[in-house]
Scaffold this motif. Structure first.
Motif: not given
Lengths: 541, 522
Positions: A10-34
Motif C-alpha cells: 500500500y505504501l509503495n503504491k501511495m508514493i508511486e502514485e504521487c510521482g517524481f519529485g520532492l515529497k513530504s509525508l503528513l501523518m497522524d500519531r497512529e499512522t506514524t507507527s504504521i
C-alpha cells in the motif's frame, strides 16, 4: 498473507502514485507507527520522501509549495478537521490524500468544500489501519486498556472493528467468523465486524475471485476467530526466555523501538535502538531463540566482527585502503548491529542477575505446570522475602498462585497478599487487581491459543464453545486462520503462532490483537479495567 | 566471414549436438564429410578463406540482417528492463524465512477505493463561482487599464462604462465598517464591482500588480524589466494632476504611483488568483538544484551496472571491452559522484546564511536531501571495484588465452576420440539434412561474447546520411562501413560498450573484405 508486506504494498503504491519529485509525508500519531514499522527512514528517503510531519502539528511547518504532500491518516473526526484547516491554507503544492480506512461521503464532501486552491490531486482509501509487527502479527496499539467492566469500551470496540476490517481488506479475505462464546466482548466484536462486512459488501468483491484462485487448495473461506485475553491470563504473567519476548518483558518494545536511556553507562547513540526483523538480519534469525542460544550466537557474531576489524586495522597500503573503503558500508552496518545486540544482551543479563529472575521463573514454571501446592507456597514466600526480587515479580507469583490454586483447600492467598503489602507499602493494594471472570483452566506453559488453533486447523474446535456467527457452519479444515485477541497478546503467543505456521503445512495463521503485552502493560490493562468499572459503577449510583 | 549476428546461438548449438550424433559434419562448399567440428573448422579455414567473392556477398546480406536485428533489440530493451527489476526484487525476498517467502510470492495489493471523482465534482461546483467572478473582474480590469483616457472627467466616464457604479443615495453607511458618510468620510466606488465604501475601507491595486494579473503569461519577462518601462504605451504612467481631486485620487496614491481603487472582496479574489498563478510558475532554487541532483543520480544508475560488468569482464581477462573505455567510464562516474556531492551540499546550504535563518522544516528538508544523497554515494559509488592496469590486464588476458587454448586442446582430443569411437561402432549414413553453416561454426567461440550482451535501455542510432547522396552509386560495402562507424560512435556515446566491441569486430572484417575485393577488381 503477510501483514508487513500488505502494508508495504500500500505504501509503495501511495508514493508511486504521487510521482517524481520532492515529497513530504503528513501523518497522524497512529499512522506514524504504521509507517515506521515497515519502512526505515533511509528507505523513505530513497523514495524521495524527505519530510515527515504530523498533521496535528502542521502549524509549525513552513510553506513549501514546491513540495508534493502525501497525507496518510486515519479517518477520524479530528483528522478531517485538521485536514480542512490545512486545505484552506495549503502549505504544499499538491496533496495526495490517503485514508487508512473507510471514510464517510460527508467527510469527503467537507474536504472538497475546503479545497479552494484546488491543491488536492487524489483522495483514496488504502486499507492498512493496523500496526504490522511481524509478518504474522498485527497490533492496534491500544495501550490504555480496552475493557470496562469486562466489556469492551465503545471506542475500543470501534477501533477493533476498523482494524479487523482493514486487515481483511488488505489481505483480501472474506472470512467466516467464530468467537469465544464465554465472552460478551468477543460476541459484540464479531457482530460489529459482520455488520461492516455486510454493509461494505462492494469493497469485498474480491471474495469470489479469491476462492476461484485458491481452488486447488480449498474453496473454504478463511476463518476469523475472536478470542478474549481472559481465556488465558496465565501467559502474560510468566517471565519470558526467548529474545524478542525477553526484550519486551524487561525493556519494553514500543513500535520496534527500545528505550535504553535509563540503562546505566549506555553510549549516547544507543539511547534508543530500533529492532526490525525486516532490516536486521541478526535479529531476524535470533528473535525466537532462547536466551542461551542467543548468548552463543552473539559471541560468534562478535568474533566474526573482531576478526574483520583486525583485518581492517592493518590499513597500510593503498590497496588495503581500497579494500577497506569497498567494504565500508557493510562494515559500518555490521558494527552497528553488533554493538546494538551486545548492549541489549548485556542489559538483559544484568537485569536477570539483579532481580534473581532465574529463580523467579523457575517458581513460575512450577506454578504453571506442576501441582505441588505446599512446595510452591514455600518457594513463593521465600522469594517475596528476598530483597532482590522485584515487587512486580513477587506480584506475578502471587497472581499465578491465586489463579492456579484458587479452589485449593488450603489456599493461602491472603497471607501472601499481606507479605506483598509489607514488601512494598507504597504500591497499590494488590487486592484491587482482581482477575474475576477469568476462566481457571489448567494451563501448561504453552499458551492456550496454541491448542485452540491446532483444534481449529484440524476442524475439531467445538462449535458450542466457539460458535459461528451466521448460519454457515463448516466442519472442514480451514487453511487460512486469522485470530484476533481482545485485550492484548504476548510475544510468547506470537512465537507459538510462528511455530504453528512452520509445522502445520498448508495452514496460514495470522495473529491480531489490541496490543502486545508484557507483564507491566498487562497489569495496567487489568487495573484500568478495574478503575474504569468502579468509576462507572459509582456514576451509576 | 565471421559473423556473430546471423543465427540464434541456441539453434546453432542444438544443430551442433545433432550433428555430432549423426556425424554430419559437411562442408557446405565442397560437401566433404568431416568427423568433427574442429576438423571441419580447420578445413574451412584452410580451403575456403580465399573464396572472397562469395563471402563478401554473404557478408552484405548478413549485415542487412544485423541492422534489422539491432532494431529489434532496441524495441525489446524496455521489456527486458522490466524483467531485470523483477529479478532483483525476488532476489531480496530469498532472505526471508521460508513461510514468509511463500506468503509473499503471490500476495497482491489489497483493494483501494478512490473518492476523487466525487471530490472533484463537489469542488468544481464550488470553485466555479470563484472562477466566474474572478474572470469577470479580470475582464473589467483589462478594459480599465487598456483604453483609459487621460482627461480625469473622461476617465471617470470610462470607468463608469466598464461597470455600473452604485448610486450614492442608495448607500447610507459604509458596508464594511458601518460608519455613515459625510464631508470628511466621502463615498468611493470600487472600480471593479462598482460598490461603495469609505476611503479607509478601500483597497488599492498597484499598477504593476494589476498588469501582471491581466497578463500572467508575461510574468517572468515583466518582473525582469525595470518598473518604468513595464507599460510604455500606457497613459497611466504620466497622469496630469488637475481637476477634481476625488477622481484623481482614484488613480494615483499619495506617493504618485498609479493605482486602482477596489473593494476588499474584489481584492481577495484577485489575490487568490495571483497566488495560484505564482504557484504555477514558481520554481525555487531548491527544485532546480534537486532536478539536477536527480539527473546525476539517474546517469549514475545507468552507468554503474555497465561499469561493474566491464570491470568483472576485464578482470577475468576477457577482451570484450577495451580498458580505455572502462577507464573513461570510471572517470565519468567519479565526476558524477562529485557532482552529486556538490549539488547536494549546495541544497543543504540554501539560505543557511540568511538572516533570519530558514524555517526549521525547510532546514530539515534540505538536510534530508543531503542525507539521502550521501547515502546513495556510500552505497553505490564508494564501493566501485577498481580496474586492472594495462600490464595486469595483459597478464590476465594471457592467462585466459592459455586456459582457453588448453580447453580447446582438450575438447579437440575428446571430440576426436568420440568420433573415432562412433565411426568404428556404426557406419550409418551421414545426414545431409542438417543445416550446417560453417560460418557459424567458426564463430562458436567468439560468439560466447554475444551472450554477455545485456539488453539495456535502448539507444537510437540516428545516423544521418545525406539524403541527396545516391546510395546506389556508391559501393554498398562503403555504405555499410560508414553505417557501422556511425553505430560505433553512437554506441560509445550511449555507453553501450558491448555493442562497440561487436561492431568494431565487424567493422574490421568488413574493411578487410573491402580491401580484398578492391585488390581482386584491380
Amino acid at each position: 498473507m503477510d501483514v508487513i508486506f500488505a502494508v508495504k504494498l500500500y505504501l509503495n503504491k501511495m508514493i508511486e502514485e504521487c510521482g517524481f519529485g520532492l515529497k513530504s509525508l503528513l501523518m497522524d500519531r497512529e499512522t506514524t507507527s504504521i509507517v515506521s514499522m515497515v519502512f526505515t527512514q533511509s528507505e523513505m528517503l530513497a523514495k524521495e520522501v524527505y519530510l515527515f510531519e504530523r498533521l496535528d502539528r502542521s502549524d509549525s511547518i513552513d510553506t513549501m509549495k514546491y513540495l508534493k504532500c502525501i497525507v496518510f491518516v486515519r479517518p477520524t473526526k479530528e483528522n478531517i478537521s485538521y485536514l480542512c484547516r490545512e486545505l484552506k491554507a495549503p502549505k504544499f503544492g499538491q496533496y495526495f490524500i490517503y485514508f487508512s480506512n473507510i471514510i464517510s461521503k460527508t467527510d469527503v464532501k467537507l474536504l472538497a468544500e475546503c479545497d479552494e486552491y484546488e491543491v488536492v490531486r487524489d483522495i483514496q482509501e488504502f486499507y492498512c489501519d493496523f500496526v504490522a509487527v511481524c509478518p504474522h502479527l498485527m497490533s492496534l496499539n491500544i495501550l490504555d486498556g480496552c475493557y470496562q467492566n469486562l466489556h469492551l469500551k465503545s471506542e475500543s470496540l470501534e477501533r477493533c472493528v476498523e482494524g479487523i476490517i482493514s486487515l481483511l481488506l488488505s489481505l483480501q479475505k472474506y472470512p467466516t467468523i467464530r468467537y469465544q462464546a464465554s465472552s460478551t466482548a468477543c460476541q459484540r466484536l464479531a457482530e460489529g465486524v459482520k455488520h461492516v462486512l455486510n454493509k461494505e459488501g462492494s469493497l469485498f468483491n474480491f471474495k469470489s475471485s479469491s476462492t476461484i484462485s485458491s481452488r486447488d487448495n480449498t474453496t473454504l473461506p478463511p476463518v476469523l476467530l475472536i478470542l478474549d485475553r481472559r481465556l488465558d491470563a496465565l501467559t502474560p504473567l510468566l517471565n519470558q526466555w526467548t529474545y524478542q519476548a525477553m526484550l519486551h518483558e524487561l525493556l519494553t518494545i514500543n513500535n520496534n523501538r527500545i528505550n535504553l536511556s535509563d540503562v546505566p553507562s549506555v553510549s549516547r547513540d544507543m539511547k534508543e535502538v530500533v529492532l526490525s526483523a525486516e532490516h536486521d538480519e541478526f535479529y531476524e534469525q535470533n528473535m525466537y531463540l532462547n536466551y542461551g542460544e542467543i548468548g552463543a550466537n552473539i559471541k560468534a557474531l562478535m568474533e566474526e566482527f573482531q576478526s574483520k576489524t583486525k583485518s581492517q586495522q592493518k590499513v597500510e597500503t593503498i590497496s588495503d585502503m581500497k579494500a577497506f573503503i569497498e567494504q565500508y558500508p557493510q562494515f559500518k552496518k555490521m558494527s552497528g548491529t553488533v554493538s546494538k545486540h551486545v548492549t541489549l544482551i548485556g542489559e538483559l543479563s544484568r537485569l536477570i542477575t539483579m532481580y534473581n529472575l532465574f529463580e523467579v521463573s523457575e517458581a513460575e514454571q512450577e506454578l504453571a505446570c506442576q501441582s505441588n501446592h505446599s512446595e510452591s507456597l514455600k518457594k513463593i514466600r521465600r522469594l517475596i522475602a528476598n530483597e532482590n526480587v522485584r515487587y512486580v515479580d513477587a506480584l506475578r507469583l502471587v497472581l499465578l498462585y491465586a489463579l492456579r490454586y484458587e479452589k485449593h483447600s488450603s489456599n493461602d492467598v491472603y497471607s501472601l497478599i499481606e507479605a506483598l503489602k509489607k514488601k512494598a507499602p507504597g504500591e497499590d493494594d494488590p487486592g484491587k487487581v482482581s482477575l474475576k471472570g477469568v476462566e481457571n483452566i489448567y494451563t501448561q506453559h504453552t499458551p492456550v491459543i496454541k491448542d485452540i488453533i491446532e483444534e481449529l486447523a484440524k476442524g475439531r474446535l467445538k462449535a458450542s464453545h466457539y460458535p459461528y456467527l451466521g448460519t454457515i457452519q463448516l466442519t472442514d479444515k480451514p487453511s487460512e486462520i486469522i485470530v484476533f485477541m481482545i485485550g492484548g497478546t504476548t510475544y510468547e503467543e506470537s512465537l507459538a503462532i510462528y511455530n504453528l505456521n512452520k509445522t502445520l503445512s498448508g495452514v496460514k495463521i495470522i495473529l491480531g490483537s489490541t496490543s502486545v503485552h508484557n507483564f507491566t502493560s498487562f497489569l495496567k490493562e487489568i487495573r484500568s479495567d478495574v478503575t474504569a468499572s468502579t468509576n462507572s459503577s459509582s456514576k451509576n449510583l | 566471414m565471421a559473423n556473430p549476428f546471423d543465427d540464434d546461438l541456441i539453434v546453432e548449438q542444438v544443430d551442433k549436438e545433432q550433428a555430432m550424433v549423426k556425424e554430419g559434419f559437411l562442408c557446405p562448399d565442397c560437401m566433404t564429410d568431416f568427423k568433427t567440428i574442429l576438423r571441419l573448422q580447420d578445413h574451412f579455414a584452410a580451403v575456403h578463406t580465399n573464396d572472397d567473392r562469395e563471402t563478401t556477398k554473404k557478408l552484405s546480406s548478413q549485415l542487412k540482417g544485423f541492422i534489422g536485428k539491432a532494431r529489434k533489440m532496441l524495441n525489446k530493451a524496455d521489456t527486458f528492463e522490466d524483467i531485470s527489476t523483477l529479478d532483483s526484487s525476488s532476489a531480496l525476498a530469498i532472505r526471508e524465512p521460508f513461510f514468509y517467502h511463500i506468503w509473499r510470492t503471490n500476495q497482491s495489493i489489497g483493494p483501494t477505493n478512490s473518492f476523487f471523482e466525487y471530490f472533484k465534482q463537489v469542488r468544481d461546483s464550488r470553485i466555479e463561482r470563484y472562477v466566474i467572478e474572478t474572470n469577470k473582474l479580470l475582464i473589467r480590469l483589462d478594459k480599465l487599464m487598456k483604453d483609459a483616457p487621460n482627461d480625469p472627467e473622461k476617465r471617470k466616464q470610462h470607468e463608469k462604462s466598464v461597470v455600473d457604479w452604485v448610486n450614492d443615495a442608495d448607500v447610507k453607511l459604509c458596508p464594511s465598517c458601518a460608519k455613515s458618510f459625510n464631508i470628511s468620510r466621502r463615498r468611493h466606488h470600487c472600480r471593479l464591482c462598482g460598490g461603495i465604501m469609505c476611503h479607509s475601507c478601500s483597497m488599492f491595486l498597484d499598477f504593476d500588480y494589476a498588469s501582471k494579473l491581466i497578463s500572467p503569461t508575461n510574468l517572468q519577462s515583466v518582473s525582469l524589466l525595470p518598473s518604468s518601462s513595464r507599460n510604455p504605451d500606457s497613459n497611466m504612467a504620466g497622469l496630469p494632476r488637475r481637476g477634481s481631486n476625488s477622481s484623481l485620487m482614484s488613480m494615483v496614491n499619495s506617493a504618485g504611483e498609479p493605482h486602482i481603487r477596489v473593494c476588499c472582496d474584489c481584492k481577495i479574489l484577485l489575490d487568490r488568483r495571483n497566488q495560484l498563478v505564482e504557484d504555477q510558475f514558481a520554481k525555487p532554487i531548491i527544485t532546480q538544484l534537486y532536478e539536477k541532483l536527480k539527473s546525476f543520480i539517474a546517469d549514475g544508475n545507468k552507468l554503474i551496472p555497465l561499469y561493474c560488468q566491464m570491470c568483472s569482464s576485464l578482470s577475468q581477462g576477457e577482451s570484450n571491452y577495451k580498458l580505455r573505455d572502462a577507464q573513461d567510464l570510471r572517470i565519468k562516474l567519479m565526476r558524477i559522484a562529485e557532482n552529486i556531492d556538490v549539488v547536494s551540499r549546495k541544497i543543504s546550504n540554501i539560505d543557511i546564511q540568511n538572516e533570519p535563518p530558514p524555517h526549521p522544516s525547510q532546514l530539515k528538508l534540505q538536510r534530508n536531501i543531503r542525507l539521502s544523497a550521501t547515502q546513495y554515494l556510500r552505497e553505490n559509488m564508494v564501493g566501485l571495484p577498481s580496474l586492472p592496469t594495462e600490464e595486469e590486464l595483459q597478464k590476465l588476458q594471457e592467462k585466459r588465452r592459455q586456459e582457453i587454448q588448453k580447453r580447446i586442446e582438450e575438447e579437440r582430443k575428446l571430440a576426436l576420440e568420440e568420433a573415432e569411437a562412433l565411426r568404428s561402432q556404426s557406419s550409418s549414413s551421414s545426414s545431409p539434412s542438417s543445416k550446417l553453416d560453417p560460418k557459424n561454426l567458426t564463430q562458436v567461440s567468439s560468439a560466447s561474447s554475444f551472450e554477455l550482451v545485456s539488453p539495456d535501455t535502448g539507444w537510437g542510432p540516428e545516423f544521418s546520411l545525406k539524403p541527396d547522396c545516391d546510395l546506389n552509386a556508391i559501393d554498398p560495402m562503403l555504405v555499410q562501413i560508414s553505417i557501422i562507424k556511425n553505430y560505433i560512435k553512437k554506441a560509445r556515446e550511449e555507453h553501450k560498450y558491448d555493442e562497440v566491441a561487436i561492431l568494431e569486430l565487424n567493422l574490421k572484417e568488413l574493411e578487410i573484405n573491402y580491401m580484398l575485393e578492391k585488390q581482386n577488381q584491380s
